[in-house]
Design a protein around this motif. Structure first.
Motif, PDB file in Angstrom:
ATOM      1  N   PHE A  87      74.012-121.178  25.095  1.00  0.00           N
ATOM      2  CA  PHE A  87      74.292-120.119  26.146  1.00  0.00           C
ATOM      3  C   PHE A  87      73.664-118.658  25.485  1.00  0.00           C
ATOM      4  O   PHE A  87      73.817-118.260  24.444  1.00  0.00           O
ATOM      5  N   THR A  88      73.018-118.162  26.427  1.00  0.00           N
ATOM      6  CA  THR A  88      72.468-117.021  26.238  1.00  0.00           C
ATOM      7  C   THR A  88      72.618-115.883  27.405  1.00  0.00           C
ATOM      8  O   THR A  88      72.101-115.910  28.532  1.00  0.00           O
ATOM      9  N   ASP A  89      73.068-114.861  26.996  1.00  0.00           N
ATOM     10  CA  ASP A  89      73.087-113.561  27.867  1.00  0.00           C
ATOM     11  C   ASP A  89      72.545-112.336  27.343  1.00  0.00           C
ATOM     12  O   ASP A  89      71.240-112.355  27.325  1.00  0.00           O
ATOM     13  N   THR A  90      73.308-111.422  27.000  1.00  0.00           N
ATOM     14  CA  THR A  90      72.681-110.423  26.294  1.00  0.00           C
ATOM     15  C   THR A  90      72.603-110.888  24.710  1.00  0.00           C
ATOM     16  O   THR A  90      71.760-110.226  23.968  1.00  0.00           O
ATOM     17  N   LYS A  91      73.169-111.779  24.285  1.00  0.00           N
ATOM     18  CA  LYS A  91      73.022-112.149  22.809  1.00  0.00           C
ATOM     19  C   LYS A  91      73.364-113.569  22.722  1.00  0.00           C
ATOM     20  O   LYS A  91      74.369-114.193  23.712  1.00  0.00           O
ATOM     21  N   TYR A  93      75.115-116.932  21.635  1.00  0.00           N
ATOM     22  CA  TYR A  93      76.600-117.357  21.663  1.00  0.00           C
ATOM     23  C   TYR A  93      76.770-117.591  20.085  1.00  0.00           C
ATOM     24  O   TYR A  93      77.858-117.243  19.623  1.00  0.00           O
ATOM     25  N   THR A  94      75.822-118.213  19.451  1.00  0.00           N
ATOM     26  CA  THR A  94      76.199-118.401  18.127  1.00  0.00           C
ATOM     27  C   THR A  94      76.303-117.201  17.037  1.00  0.00           C
ATOM     28  O   THR A  94      77.106-117.148  16.311  1.00  0.00           O
ATOM     29  N   GLU A  95      75.332-116.432  17.743  1.00  0.00           N
ATOM     30  CA  GLU A  95      75.359-114.950  16.960  1.00  0.00           C
ATOM     31  C   GLU A  95      76.809-114.364  16.988  1.00  0.00           C
ATOM     32  O   GLU A  95      77.249-113.498  16.303  1.00  0.00           O
ATOM     33  N   ARG A  96      77.226-114.267  18.292  1.00  0.00           N
ATOM     34  CA  ARG A  96      78.421-113.740  18.622  1.00  0.00           C
ATOM     35  C   ARG A  96      79.487-114.283  17.936  1.00  0.00           C
ATOM     36  O   ARG A  96      80.298-113.597  17.333  1.00  0.00           O
ATOM     37  N   LEU A  97      79.652-115.694  17.723  1.00  0.00           N
ATOM     38  CA  LEU A  97      80.522-116.412  17.031  1.00  0.00           C
ATOM     39  C   LEU A  97      80.542-115.914  15.589  1.00  0.00           C
ATOM     40  O   LEU A  97      81.531-115.536  14.928  1.00  0.00           O
ATOM     41  N   LYS A  98      79.165-115.793  14.874  1.00  0.00           N
ATOM     42  CA  LYS A  98      79.211-115.049  13.615  1.00  0.00           C
ATOM     43  C   LYS A  98      79.668-113.835  13.192  1.00  0.00           C
ATOM     44  O   LYS A  98      80.319-113.530  12.290  1.00  0.00           O
ATOM     45  N   GLU A  99      79.476-112.970  14.184  1.00  0.00           N
ATOM     46  CA  GLU A  99      80.004-111.600  14.212  1.00  0.00           C
ATOM     47  C   GLU A  99      81.287-111.631  14.179  1.00  0.00           C
ATOM     48  O   GLU A  99      82.058-110.846  13.520  1.00  0.00           O
ATOM     49  N   SER A 100      81.733-112.560  15.092  1.00  0.00           N
ATOM     50  CA  SER A 100      83.473-112.474  15.116  1.00  0.00           C
ATOM     51  C   SER A 100      84.066-113.131  13.908  1.00  0.00           C
ATOM     52  O   SER A 100      85.049-112.709  13.447  1.00  0.00           O
ATOM     53  N   TYR A 101      83.556-114.097  13.246  1.00  0.00           N
ATOM     54  CA  TYR A 101      84.034-114.558  12.133  1.00  0.00           C
ATOM     55  C   TYR A 101      83.895-113.630  11.023  1.00  0.00           C
ATOM     56  O   TYR A 101      84.883-113.513  10.180  1.00  0.00           O
ATOM     57  N   ALA A 102      82.912-112.891  10.914  1.00  0.00           N
ATOM     58  CA  ALA A 102      83.023-111.775   9.789  1.00  0.00           C
ATOM     59  C   ALA A 102      83.867-110.700  10.078  1.00  0.00           C
ATOM     60  O   ALA A 102      84.453-110.128   9.218  1.00  0.00           O
ATOM     61  N   LYS A 103      83.994-110.279  11.522  1.00  0.00           N
ATOM     62  CA  LYS A 103      84.911-109.217  11.777  1.00  0.00           C
ATOM     63  C   LYS A 103      86.120-109.412  11.488  1.00  0.00           C
ATOM     64  O   LYS A 103      87.019-108.412  11.118  1.00  0.00           O
ATOM     65  N   THR A 104      86.766-110.554  12.137  1.00  0.00           N
ATOM     66  CA  THR A 104      88.131-110.782  11.955  1.00  0.00           C
ATOM     67  C   THR A 104      88.663-111.549  10.944  1.00  0.00           C
ATOM     68  O   THR A 104      89.864-111.836  10.815  1.00  0.00           O
ATOM     69  N   GLY A 105      87.495-112.368  10.256  1.00  0.00           N
ATOM     70  CA  GLY A 105      88.123-113.202   9.025  1.00  0.00           C
ATOM     71  C   GLY A 105      88.827-114.577   9.845  1.00  0.00           C
ATOM     72  O   GLY A 105      89.514-115.668   9.065  1.00  0.00           O
ATOM     73  N   LEU A 106      88.710-114.901  11.166  1.00  0.00           N
ATOM     74  CA  LEU A 106      89.160-115.782  11.814  1.00  0.00           C
ATOM     75  C   LEU A 106      88.165-116.957  11.986  1.00  0.00           C
ATOM     76  O   LEU A 106      86.951-116.733  12.133  1.00  0.00           O
ATOM     77  N   LYS A 107      88.775-118.270  12.378  1.00  0.00           N
ATOM     78  CA  LYS A 107      87.823-119.381  12.726  1.00  0.00           C
ATOM     79  C   LYS A 107      87.611-119.452  14.216  1.00  0.00           C
ATOM     80  O   LYS A 107      86.581-119.850  14.726  1.00  0.00           O
ATOM     81  N   MET A 169      83.448-117.532  29.065  1.00  0.00           N
ATOM     82  CA  MET A 169      82.486-117.859  29.745  1.00  0.00           C
ATOM     83  C   MET A 169      81.498-118.623  29.260  1.00  0.00           C
ATOM     84  O   MET A 169      80.496-119.071  29.848  1.00  0.00           O
ATOM     85  N   MET A 170      81.332-118.446  27.971  1.00  0.00           N
ATOM     86  CA  MET A 170      79.819-119.022  26.929  1.00  0.00           C
ATOM     87  C   MET A 170      79.953-120.430  27.082  1.00  0.00           C
ATOM     88  O   MET A 170      78.918-121.159  26.584  1.00  0.00           O
TER      89      MET A 170
END
Length: 281
Positions: A87-91, A93-107, A169-170
């Motif tokens: 999935f690619t929109d503005t970013k 999806y894999t990059e969005r996941l990596k950012e969320s892992y780093a920001k929240t510490g959640l899986k 949606m991704m």
């Protein structure tokens, strides 16, 4: 003029000498705007002691509020989302996941754990809104499904705490499939006569509301929570009419028969223990 030229210590003469409060010690209630000290929030179960507003919290806080002595065993913690649709929109999806892992510490947007509540064995699956809006993707559905299988195997009641903006949606159809998947698993849990309690918190919307959030043997909500399928703005624009006051709050939903109870978070543990005792009996 001596006041402005004072050289002795005693008053702060420059901003770099000020001692700032550490991040997270104080914040402001979104409802009454009064300052809240973190220690008081923890003691008051993350409820504003001025106006009773229920602050948005995640799985870490809910586990500490509900599990005895905050002791539990986390289940299926290493499951992570893939990107089957590339999935690619503005970013990406894999990059969005990596950012969320780093920001929240959640899986991902849900955690599951096994512990005790007032001595009653219980599995709790709790959604985290901070991880991509608590969106329901394949991992959310898989963790719920595996938690249900675990409850059937161990004969343990299941509590699911929903806090979500809806489907992810991704993941497109893969996300929507989780609605049917989790509903089918809950039917197996019901057939095994194992209690399922659904707790709806702010916000619970979209495909989550349209599936497992509303399928509990008992459906409970916290005060003032936003509960619905589409958002109020979308509905208003669709039907071209003004909405009733308090539309889609937990109180409105209770009044129209979609909930069994609204329970203050400070009383939640005792209420859940009562429900578990009744259902065991």
């Amino acid at each position: 003029m001596a006041w402005f030229k004072r050289e002795k210590k005693g008053i702060i003469t420059s901003t770099h000498e000020k001692k700032e409060a550490p991040d997270g010690i104080w914040n402001k209630c979104p409802e009454c705007k009064k300052p809240l000290h973190y220690a008081e929030q923890v003691e008051n179960k993350y409820v504003c002691h001025y106006c009773g507003y229920h602050l948005r919290i995640g799985s870490k806080e809910y586990f500490s509020v509900l599990f005895d002595n905050n002791e539990f065993t986390e289940l299926f913690e290493n499951i992570r989302s893939a990107d089957p649709l590339n999935f690619t929109d503005t970013k990406q999806y894999t990059e969005r996941l990596k950012e969320s892992y780093a920001k929240t510490g959640l899986k991902d947007a849900i955690r599951a754990a096994h512990g005790t509540l007032k001595g009653h064995e219980l599995v709790i699956a709790c959604m985290d809104f901070n991880f991509i809006g608590g969106s329901m993707g394949s991992v959310v559905g898989e963790k719920i499904a595996r938690s249900i299988d675990y409850c059937i195997e161990k004969k343990i009641p299941f509590l699911l705490i929903s806090k979500s903006g809806g489907a992810r949606m991704m993941e497109a159809a893969f996300s929507l499939m989780q609605m049917a998947k989790t509903s089918a698993k809950l039917a197996l849990l019901s057939k095994a006569k194992i209690p399922y309690i659904s707790l709806l918190t702010d916000p619970t919307t979209g495909g989550v509301t349209a599936s497992y959030a509303m399928l509990g043997d008992i459906n409970i909500a916290e005060p003032g929570a936003l509960i619905g399928f589409a958002g109020p703005r979308v509905i208003k624009e669709t039907i071209k009419k003004d909405l009733p006051k308090g539309f889609q709050t937990s109180e409105f939903v209770l009044e129209h028969g979609f909930l069994d109870f609204i329970t203050d978070r400070r009383e939640m543990k005792d209420k859940l223990a009562t429900f578990l005792s009744m259902m065991k009996g």
